[in-house]
Design a protein around this motif. Structure first.
Motif, PDB file in Angstrom:
ATOM      1  N   GLN A 232      -5.745  35.788 -64.592  1.00 56.21           N
ATOM      2  CA  GLN A 232      -6.813  35.213 -65.405  1.00 56.21           C
ATOM      3  C   GLN A 232      -6.473  33.828 -65.937  1.00 56.21           C
ATOM      4  O   GLN A 232      -7.336  32.963 -66.047  1.00 56.21           O
ATOM      5  CB  GLN A 232      -7.129  36.153 -66.575  1.00 56.21           C
ATOM      6  N   ASP A 233      -5.206  33.614 -66.283  1.00 54.06           N
ATOM      7  CA  ASP A 233      -4.855  32.325 -66.896  1.00 54.06           C
ATOM      8  C   ASP A 233      -3.362  32.079 -66.741  1.00 54.06           C
ATOM      9  O   ASP A 233      -2.570  33.016 -66.544  1.00 54.06           O
ATOM     10  CB  ASP A 233      -5.230  32.338 -68.379  1.00 54.06           C
ATOM     11  N   VAL A 234      -2.992  30.803 -66.833  1.00 49.73           N
ATOM     12  CA  VAL A 234      -1.587  30.408 -66.808  1.00 49.73           C
ATOM     13  C   VAL A 234      -1.407  29.275 -67.810  1.00 49.73           C
ATOM     14  O   VAL A 234      -2.289  28.428 -67.982  1.00 49.73           O
ATOM     15  CB  VAL A 234      -1.145  29.968 -65.393  1.00 49.73           C
ATOM     16  N   SER A 235      -0.262  29.260 -68.486  1.00 49.86           N
ATOM     17  CA  SER A 235       0.007  28.221 -69.482  1.00 49.86           C
ATOM     18  C   SER A 235       1.501  27.883 -69.480  1.00 49.86           C
ATOM     19  O   SER A 235       2.335  28.794 -69.552  1.00 49.86           O
ATOM     20  CB  SER A 235      -0.412  28.705 -70.872  1.00 49.86           C
ATOM     21  N   PRO A 236       1.837  26.593 -69.352  1.00 51.84           N
ATOM     22  CA  PRO A 236       0.928  25.462 -69.148  1.00 51.84           C
ATOM     23  C   PRO A 236       0.362  25.470 -67.732  1.00 51.84           C
ATOM     24  O   PRO A 236       0.875  26.154 -66.858  1.00 51.84           O
ATOM     25  CB  PRO A 236       1.825  24.259 -69.397  1.00 51.84           C
ATOM     26  N   LYS A 237      -0.665  24.687 -67.530  1.00 50.69           N
ATOM     27  CA  LYS A 237      -1.324  24.673 -66.232  1.00 50.69           C
ATOM     28  C   LYS A 237      -0.667  23.706 -65.257  1.00 50.69           C
ATOM     29  O   LYS A 237      -1.036  23.670 -64.076  1.00 50.69           O
ATOM     30  CB  LYS A 237      -2.805  24.324 -66.404  1.00 50.69           C
ATOM     31  N   SER A 238       0.288  22.924 -65.739  1.00 52.52           N
ATOM     32  CA  SER A 238       1.013  22.004 -64.853  1.00 52.52           C
ATOM     33  C   SER A 238       2.467  21.920 -65.299  1.00 52.52           C
ATOM     34  O   SER A 238       2.797  22.216 -66.455  1.00 52.52           O
ATOM     35  CB  SER A 238       0.369  20.612 -64.861  1.00 52.52           C
ATOM     36  N   VAL A 239       3.317  21.536 -64.358  1.00 49.24           N
ATOM     37  CA  VAL A 239       4.753  21.375 -64.634  1.00 49.24           C
ATOM     38  C   VAL A 239       5.220  20.048 -64.036  1.00 49.24           C
ATOM     39  O   VAL A 239       4.533  19.446 -63.205  1.00 49.24           O
ATOM     40  CB  VAL A 239       5.568  22.538 -64.037  1.00 49.24           C
ATOM     41  N   GLN A 240       6.400  19.634 -64.464  1.00 49.13           N
ATOM     42  CA  GLN A 240       6.964  18.387 -63.929  1.00 49.13           C
ATOM     43  C   GLN A 240       8.101  18.710 -62.957  1.00 49.13           C
ATOM     44  O   GLN A 240       9.008  19.474 -63.290  1.00 49.13           O
ATOM     45  CB  GLN A 240       7.494  17.507 -65.059  1.00 49.13           C
ATOM     46  N   VAL A 241       7.993  18.141 -61.771  1.00 50.46           N
ATOM     47  CA  VAL A 241       9.014  18.352 -60.744  1.00 50.46           C
ATOM     48  C   VAL A 241       9.785  17.039 -60.563  1.00 50.46           C
ATOM     49  O   VAL A 241       9.191  15.980 -60.325  1.00 50.46           O
ATOM     50  CB  VAL A 241       8.383  18.793 -59.413  1.00 50.46           C
ATOM     51  N   HIS A 242      11.100  17.131 -60.700  1.00 48.47           N
ATOM     52  CA  HIS A 242      11.975  15.954 -60.540  1.00 48.47           C
ATOM     53  C   HIS A 242      12.822  16.165 -59.288  1.00 48.47           C
ATOM     54  O   HIS A 242      13.646  17.081 -59.231  1.00 48.47           O
ATOM     55  CB  HIS A 242      12.867  15.788 -61.761  1.00 48.47           C
ATOM     56  N   VAL A 243      12.585  15.295 -58.303  1.00 53.90           N
ATOM     57  CA  VAL A 243      13.337  15.368 -57.050  1.00 53.90           C
ATOM     58  C   VAL A 243      14.362  14.230 -57.054  1.00 53.90           C
ATOM     59  O   VAL A 243      13.988  13.051 -57.130  1.00 53.90           O
ATOM     60  CB  VAL A 243      12.406  15.250 -55.832  1.00 53.90           C
ATOM     61  N   PHE A 244      15.614  14.615 -56.995  1.00 51.58           N
ATOM     62  CA  PHE A 244      16.688  13.616 -57.004  1.00 51.58           C
ATOM     63  C   PHE A 244      16.964  13.161 -55.564  1.00 51.58           C
ATOM     64  O   PHE A 244      17.269  13.988 -54.690  1.00 51.58           O
ATOM     65  CB  PHE A 244      17.954  14.192 -57.631  1.00 51.58           C
ATOM     66  N   ILE A 245      16.854  11.858 -55.343  1.00 49.68           N
ATOM     67  CA  ILE A 245      17.082  11.264 -54.025  1.00 49.68           C
ATOM     68  C   ILE A 245      18.350  10.405 -54.099  1.00 49.68           C
ATOM     69  O   ILE A 245      18.467   9.535 -54.983  1.00 49.68           O
ATOM     70  CB  ILE A 245      15.897  10.398 -53.580  1.00 49.68           C
ATOM     71  N   VAL A 246      19.255  10.653 -53.206  1.00 51.68           N
ATOM     72  CA  VAL A 246      20.503   9.848 -53.174  1.00 51.68           C
ATOM     73  C   VAL A 246      20.700   9.294 -51.764  1.00 51.68           C
ATOM     74  O   VAL A 246      20.201   9.848 -50.774  1.00 51.68           O
ATOM     75  CB  VAL A 246      21.721  10.702 -53.579  1.00 51.68           C
ATOM     76  N   LYS A 247      21.451   8.188 -51.751  1.00 50.16           N
ATOM     77  CA  LYS A 247      21.760   7.561 -50.469  1.00 50.16           C
ATOM     78  C   LYS A 247      22.900   8.317 -49.805  1.00 50.16           C
ATOM     79  O   LYS A 247      23.867   8.709 -50.456  1.00 50.16           O
ATOM     80  CB  LYS A 247      22.148   6.105 -50.681  1.00 50.16           C
ATOM     81  N   ILE A 248      22.745   8.519 -48.539  1.00 52.81           N
ATOM     82  CA  ILE A 248      23.784   9.239 -47.804  1.00 52.81           C
ATOM     83  C   ILE A 248      24.963   8.287 -47.583  1.00 52.81           C
ATOM     84  O   ILE A 248      24.783   7.178 -47.056  1.00 52.81           O
ATOM     85  CB  ILE A 248      23.255   9.736 -46.447  1.00 52.81           C
ATOM     86  N   PRO A 249      26.140   8.674 -48.048  1.00 50.80           N
ATOM     87  CA  PRO A 249      27.306   7.785 -47.857  1.00 50.80           C
ATOM     88  C   PRO A 249      27.549   7.514 -46.364  1.00 50.80           C
ATOM     89  O   PRO A 249      27.447   8.425 -45.532  1.00 50.80           O
ATOM     90  CB  PRO A 249      28.458   8.565 -48.480  1.00 50.80           C
ATOM     91  N   GLN A 250      27.858   6.263 -46.067  1.00 52.32           N
ATOM     92  CA  GLN A 250      28.157   5.894 -44.685  1.00 52.32           C
ATOM     93  C   GLN A 250      29.671   5.977 -44.468  1.00 52.32           C
ATOM     94  O   GLN A 250      30.465   5.617 -45.347  1.00 52.32           O
ATOM     95  CB  GLN A 250      27.676   4.469 -44.402  1.00 52.32           C
ATOM     96  N   PRO A 251      30.072   6.444 -43.307  1.00 54.47           N
ATOM     97  CA  PRO A 251      31.526   6.529 -43.046  1.00 54.47           C
ATOM     98  C   PRO A 251      32.153   5.131 -42.980  1.00 54.47           C
ATOM     99  O   PRO A 251      31.517   4.172 -42.546  1.00 54.47           O
ATOM    100  CB  PRO A 251      31.595   7.241 -41.695  1.00 54.47           C
ATOM    101  N   SER A 252      33.363   5.035 -43.474  1.00 54.78           N
ATOM    102  CA  SER A 252      34.072   3.741 -43.452  1.00 54.78           C
ATOM    103  C   SER A 252      34.364   3.345 -42.010  1.00 54.78           C
ATOM    104  O   SER A 252      34.705   4.193 -41.174  1.00 54.78           O
ATOM    105  CB  SER A 252      35.393   3.845 -44.226  1.00 54.78           C
ATOM    106  N   PRO A 253      34.265   2.011 -41.709  1.00 55.16           N
ATOM    107  CA  PRO A 253      34.562   1.574 -40.332  1.00 55.16           C
ATOM    108  C   PRO A 253      36.038   1.762 -40.000  1.00 55.16           C
ATOM    109  O   PRO A 253      36.879   1.743 -40.870  1.00 55.16           O
ATOM    110  CB  PRO A 253      34.154   0.112 -40.348  1.00 55.16           C
TER     111      PRO A 253
END
Length: 313
Positions: free
Chosen positions: A292-313
């Motif tokens: 019948q109902d939900v509270s709260p009706k919205s949530v906050q989603v935090h997606v952490f994005i990181v750079k993939i380390p590059q292998p040393s030459p």
């Protein structure tokens, strides 16, 4: 000759004495008595009331006294032997007295006393339309509640004495005890006055109505985990390192049986296509079927994005 005549007189006196004695004994064993019978007014056979008029209330009871031998009265059936009749063809509006004819059809009894007339009250015949209401008796079990009670038809026609039809209430009685789901009934329609006193003798059409009652279990509220969904892929060289959702749980309201089947609530997906940095989105919580109902009706989603380390030459 004188002797014979004297003897005859003695014989005649003896016969007379015996006859008197027999009559006395017979009367003593089966004496004449009288009984008064109270007859219902419904036993009065009468002609039709003039068109446009109607009787108010029931016809009065009639007291009739019958005389007969004890044996005859012991076997006397007033309902079968007494005939009551009246002529209503000349009635007019108002209170009046109508001649009453009482006849005893039992040959072993006769009438001693009976009323010469009965009092009747006559009114104009009228018809009104009344809305039907529901009188609920009892209650649904704990954990359930009534949602609605639908009456079909909602109105009835009521015909009777005009003076009795002002401010009437048409009603039906429905018993809610033990019902835990939808049910249907066809109760008889009653009519009452402003003081809730039932009015008898009215013509109600239709005499019954259909009542459909919807009953549901009470809703409960529980905490459920909110899940997240990602679509797309970060930009080349980047990846998702973590996802958090705030709040982690939401309050869900619905039937207990429905909530038992829900482990996690879904949210709208978060698109991270070609992302090179964290993605933070406020998304709606999706309402499952039966909730019948939900509270709260919205949530906050935090997606952490990181750079993939590059292998040393």
């Amino acid at each position: 000759m004188t002797f014979l005549l004297g003897n005859l007189r003695l014989k005649l006196l003896a016969v007379a004495a015996a006859t008197t004695l027999w009559a006395t004994v017979a009367y003593t064993e089966n004496p004449t008595q009288e009984r008064t019978f109270q007859l219902s007014g419904t036993q009065i056979q009468h002609t039709a009331v003039p068109v446009g008029l109607v009787l108010i209330g029931d016809l009065p009871p009639v007291a009739v006294t019958v005389v007969g031998a004890s044996d005859a009265l012991r076997n006397f059936d007033p309902n079968a032997s007494l005939r009551l009749s009246a002529n209503f063809s000349g009635l007019h509006q108002g209170q009046q007295y109508v001649a009453l004819v009482v006849t005893d059809t039992d040959p072993n009894t006769h009438l001693r006393q009976q009323p010469a007339s009965i009092a009747v009250t006559v009114d104009q015949l009228a018809t009104v339309t009344a809305t039907v209401t529901v009188d609920q008796r009892g209650s649904v079990p704990v954990g359930f509640h009534e949602v609605s009670a639908v009456i079909d038809p909602k109105q009835v026609s009521v015909a009777g004495p005009k003076s009795l039809l002002a401010n009437i209430d048409a009603y039906v009685v429905i018993d809610l005890d033990s019902h835990q789901s939808f049910f249907q009934d066809s109760p008889v329609v009653g009519v009452r006055d402003q003081k809730k006193k039932p009015i008898q003798g009215l013509l109600i059409s239709p005499a019954t109505v259909t009542v459909k009652v919807t009953i549901q279990a009470d809703a409960v509220t529980e905490a459920k985990v909110a899940g997240w969904t990602l679509t797309g892929q970060p930009a080349p060289g980047y990846r998702v390192s973590n996802v958090t959702i705030t709040p982690l749980e939401v309050s869900v309201t619905g039937l207990a049986a429905t909530l038992d089947t829900i482990q996690q609530l879904q949210t709208d997906p978060v698109d991270i296509s070609n992302a090179t940095a964290d993605v933070v989105k406020t998304v709606a919580v999706r309402l499952p079927a039966g909730v019948q109902d939900v509270s709260p009706k919205s949530v906050q989603v935090h997606v952490f994005i990181v750079k993939i380390p590059q292998p040393s030459p």
